[in-house]
Design a protein around this motif. Structure first.
Motif, mmCIF file in Angstrom:
data_model
loop_
_atom_site.group_PDB
_atom_site.id
_atom_site.type_symbol
_atom_site.label_atom_id
_atom_site.label_comp_id
_atom_site.label_asym_id
_atom_site.label_seq_id
_atom_site.Cartn_x
_atom_site.Cartn_y
_atom_site.Cartn_z
ATOM 1 N N GLY A 269 0.780 -1.230 0.000
ATOM 2 C CA GLY A 269 0.000 0.000 0.000
ATOM 3 C C GLY A 269 0.811 1.279 0.000
ATOM 4 O O GLY A 269 0.239 2.375 0.019
ATOM 5 N N ARG A 270 2.148 1.186 -0.038
ATOM 6 C CA ARG A 270 2.971 2.407 -0.086
ATOM 7 C C ARG A 270 3.595 2.602 -1.457
ATOM 8 O O ARG A 270 4.536 3.353 -1.613
ATOM 9 C CB ARG A 270 4.061 2.356 0.994
ATOM 10 C CG ARG A 270 3.507 2.501 2.402
ATOM 11 C CD ARG A 270 4.603 2.679 3.425
ATOM 12 N NE ARG A 270 5.432 3.846 3.144
ATOM 13 C CZ ARG A 270 6.482 4.206 3.875
ATOM 14 N NH1 ARG A 270 6.824 3.469 4.915
ATOM 15 N NH2 ARG A 270 7.194 5.259 3.562
ATOM 16 N N GLY A 271 3.015 1.931 -2.428
ATOM 17 C CA GLY A 271 3.399 2.123 -3.814
ATOM 18 C C GLY A 271 2.157 2.235 -4.669
ATOM 19 O O GLY A 271 1.103 1.665 -4.340
ATOM 20 N N LEU A 272 2.258 2.994 -5.759
ATOM 21 C CA LEU A 272 1.132 3.196 -6.654
ATOM 22 C C LEU A 272 1.583 3.003 -8.095
ATOM 23 O O LEU A 272 2.769 3.158 -8.407
ATOM 24 C CB LEU A 272 0.571 4.618 -6.509
ATOM 25 C CG LEU A 272 0.064 5.054 -5.136
ATOM 26 C CD1 LEU A 272 -0.236 6.548 -5.149
ATOM 27 C CD2 LEU A 272 -1.159 4.261 -4.735
ATOM 28 N N GLN A 273 0.660 2.698 -8.977
ATOM 29 C CA GLN A 273 0.957 2.659 -10.395
ATOM 30 C C GLN A 273 -0.245 3.159 -11.176
ATOM 31 O O GLN A 273 -1.384 3.104 -10.694
ATOM 32 C CB GLN A 273 1.358 1.263 -10.851
ATOM 33 C CG GLN A 273 0.309 0.194 -10.671
ATOM 34 C CD GLN A 273 0.783 -1.159 -11.188
ATOM 35 O OE1 GLN A 273 1.530 -1.221 -12.163
ATOM 36 N NE2 GLN A 273 0.365 -2.233 -10.538
ATOM 37 N N GLY A 274 0.031 3.675 -12.386
ATOM 38 C CA GLY A 274 -1.028 4.234 -13.208
ATOM 39 C C GLY A 274 -1.143 5.738 -13.026
ATOM 40 O O GLY A 274 -0.937 6.264 -11.931
ATOM 41 N N ILE A 275 -1.461 6.434 -14.110
ATOM 42 C CA ILE A 275 -1.530 7.901 -14.080
ATOM 43 C C ILE A 275 -2.539 8.429 -13.067
ATOM 44 O O ILE A 275 -2.218 9.349 -12.292
ATOM 45 C CB ILE A 275 -1.831 8.447 -15.491
ATOM 46 C CG1 ILE A 275 -0.597 8.268 -16.385
ATOM 47 C CG2 ILE A 275 -2.240 9.916 -15.431
ATOM 48 C CD1 ILE A 275 -0.824 8.652 -17.838
ATOM 49 N N PRO A 276 -3.778 7.919 -13.005
ATOM 50 C CA PRO A 276 -4.757 8.508 -12.076
ATOM 51 C C PRO A 276 -4.289 8.509 -10.627
ATOM 52 O O PRO A 276 -4.384 9.538 -9.940
ATOM 53 C CB PRO A 276 -5.994 7.616 -12.273
ATOM 54 C CG PRO A 276 -5.862 7.096 -13.668
ATOM 55 C CD PRO A 276 -4.389 6.873 -13.859
ATOM 56 N N ALA A 277 -3.785 7.387 -10.155
ATOM 57 C CA ALA A 277 -3.373 7.313 -8.749
ATOM 58 C C ALA A 277 -2.125 8.143 -8.485
ATOM 59 O O ALA A 277 -2.020 8.849 -7.465
ATOM 60 C CB ALA A 277 -3.120 5.852 -8.366
ATOM 61 N N VAL A 278 -1.151 8.088 -9.399
ATOM 62 C CA VAL A 278 0.112 8.787 -9.171
ATOM 63 C C VAL A 278 -0.070 10.298 -9.232
ATOM 64 O O VAL A 278 0.510 11.041 -8.426
ATOM 65 C CB VAL A 278 1.170 8.318 -10.187
ATOM 66 C CG1 VAL A 278 2.428 9.181 -10.099
ATOM 67 C CG2 VAL A 278 1.531 6.851 -9.935
ATOM 68 N N LYS A 279 -0.873 10.794 -10.155
ATOM 69 C CA LYS A 279 -1.056 12.250 -10.252
ATOM 70 C C LYS A 279 -1.712 12.804 -8.993
ATOM 71 O O LYS A 279 -1.392 13.932 -8.548
ATOM 72 C CB LYS A 279 -1.857 12.624 -11.498
ATOM 73 C CG LYS A 279 -3.328 12.295 -11.451
ATOM 74 C CD LYS A 279 -4.056 12.780 -12.683
ATOM 75 C CE LYS A 279 -5.552 12.492 -12.624
ATOM 76 N NZ LYS A 279 -6.222 13.136 -11.466
ATOM 77 N N GLU A 280 -2.625 12.055 -8.383
ATOM 78 C CA GLU A 280 -3.265 12.508 -7.152
ATOM 79 C C GLU A 280 -2.263 12.546 -6.001
ATOM 80 O O GLU A 280 -2.247 13.494 -5.207
ATOM 81 C CB GLU A 280 -4.438 11.586 -6.795
ATOM 82 C CG GLU A 280 -5.599 11.673 -7.763
ATOM 83 C CD GLU A 280 -6.176 13.070 -7.861
ATOM 84 O OE1 GLU A 280 -6.237 13.772 -6.834
ATOM 85 O OE2 GLU A 280 -6.559 13.482 -8.978
ATOM 86 N N ALA A 281 -1.412 11.540 -5.925
ATOM 87 C CA ALA A 281 -0.396 11.510 -4.869
ATOM 88 C C ALA A 281 0.621 12.634 -5.050
ATOM 89 O O ALA A 281 1.077 13.237 -4.077
ATOM 90 C CB ALA A 281 0.302 10.154 -4.861
#
Length: 364
Positions: A269-281
């Protein structure tokens, strides 16, 4: 990799010209080929709407560095008649590019810098050592020292039993003293550039003694023993080839380590992938490291704001009633957001993959 060196590219609100060119000078007609690339880039930028004043600024600096041997490239950025940055690339770009966008497009530069490591090169023999320290992406050493100790009786000689033993003791003592001085130079050089790796080559006996000194008092960085030396041109050429190969191997290992961490953090849960999730972070300042794949051929157009460089949207309406909203490809906007948020950067090296070629490690 720290993205702070890109900060100056984001000064001002005018559109930015971003150029990445192959400026290798290893063939007899290299200057002609570079001139043809320059003309093609200028023509393309003019067709995209770049103003003549900005194009003239590029004319004054484009063409690479003639003094840098072997393969190279350059990345140039200009806006409103002002040069924002000029960088020599350690490797030519995969393809020349010239783009006019609302924001800089420094992905090629970021990837090239991400492939470099601060390192120390040591060539040692029984008489002394050559020690050079290179900051990341530097073509010239920031620390350079050649040490040649006393060569009196440095070689073991034939003599009577008593004299022979004396000469041998003196020889070993000199080798030890010389490598002791070399070890001190290595520690200083490694500290100066915060070396990731220290590459050591040379006479086996001297290398063994140097290893003892460095083991007793380790310098910053990983010690790696390679082929080559300082005795003649052939040995130095072999050293250069070994250094390049070792730095590539160390870089690849570091990337694999980060990607292994990403895999574990995605599960936790401390990693993300994909444009939607990463841009929000990124917008929330949560991203510690932004990861992008080099191939951006499928990038969508996203939306950014002059008011807040961290904000990236898939729909202009999501940015509210903001007259400064503009559109640009995903990678330049994500990099801009990462720079503004103080995030680091790592390339997603093949064969590793992530959704949209985008991932992130989070601070919290």
């Amino acid at each position: 990799m720290d993205l702070g060196f890109l900060q100056t590219l984001y000064e001002g609100d005018a559109p930015v010209v971003s150029v990445h060119l192959d400026t290798t000078r290893t063939t007899h007609d290299a200057d002609k080929q570079i001139e043809l690339r320059r003309r093609a880039a200028r023509r393309s930028l003019g067709e995209q709407g770049a103003d003549e004043e900005t194009l003239r600024v590029l004319d004054d600096v484009i063409g690479g560095v003639a003094e840098v041997p072997g393969p190279q490239g350059e990345a140039l950025f200009a806006s409103a008649g002002k040069l924002l940055g000029a960088f020599t690339l350690a490797e030519p770009p995969a393809a020349d590019s010239a783009r006019l966008l609302p924001v800089p497009d420094p992905l090629g530069l970021a990837i090239d810098r991400d492939h470099q490591l601060p390192h120390v090169v040591v060539a040692v023999d029984r008489e002394g050592a050559d020690v050079e320290a290179y900051p990341a992406a530097a073509h010239e050493p920031s620390f350079q020292r050649t040490f040649n100790g006393s060569t009196l009786h440095i070689s073991r000689v034939k003599a009577g039993a008593e004299a022979k033993a004396s000469f041998h003791r003196r020889s070993v003592n000199l080798w030890t003293e010389n490598t002791g001085q070399a070890a001190a130079d290595v520690r200083q050089a490694a500290a100066d550039v915060d070396a990731a790796v220290i590459l050591v080559a040379g006479d086996p006996k001297a290398v063994g003694l140097l290893r003892e000194h460095l083991t007793a008092q380790p310098p910053a960085g990983e010690l790696v023993y390679i082929e080559g030396g300082r005795t003649d041109a052939s040995a130095r050429e072999g050293l250069r080839e070994s250094v390049d190969a070792a730095v590539r191997e160390a870089m690849t290992a570091r990337h694999r380590s980060v990607l292994n961490i990403l895999e574990a953090e995605l599960a936790g849960g401390r990693g993300l992938q994909g444009i939607p999730a990463v841009k929000e972070a990124l917008a929330e300042g949560k991203v510690e490291t932004l990861l992008l794949a080099a191939d951006r051929s499928a990038d969508p157009e996203l939306y950014g704001s002059r008011r807040d460089p961290r904000v990236v949207g898939t729909d202009p309406a999501a940015l509210g009633d903001d007259p400064t909203v503009f559109s640009a490809p995903a990678a330049p906007l994500l990099l801009r957001s990462a720079v503004a948020g103080g995030a680091a950067f790592t390339e997603i090296l093949p064969p590793a993959r992530a959704t949209d070629g985008v991932a992130a490690l989070l601070r919290y």
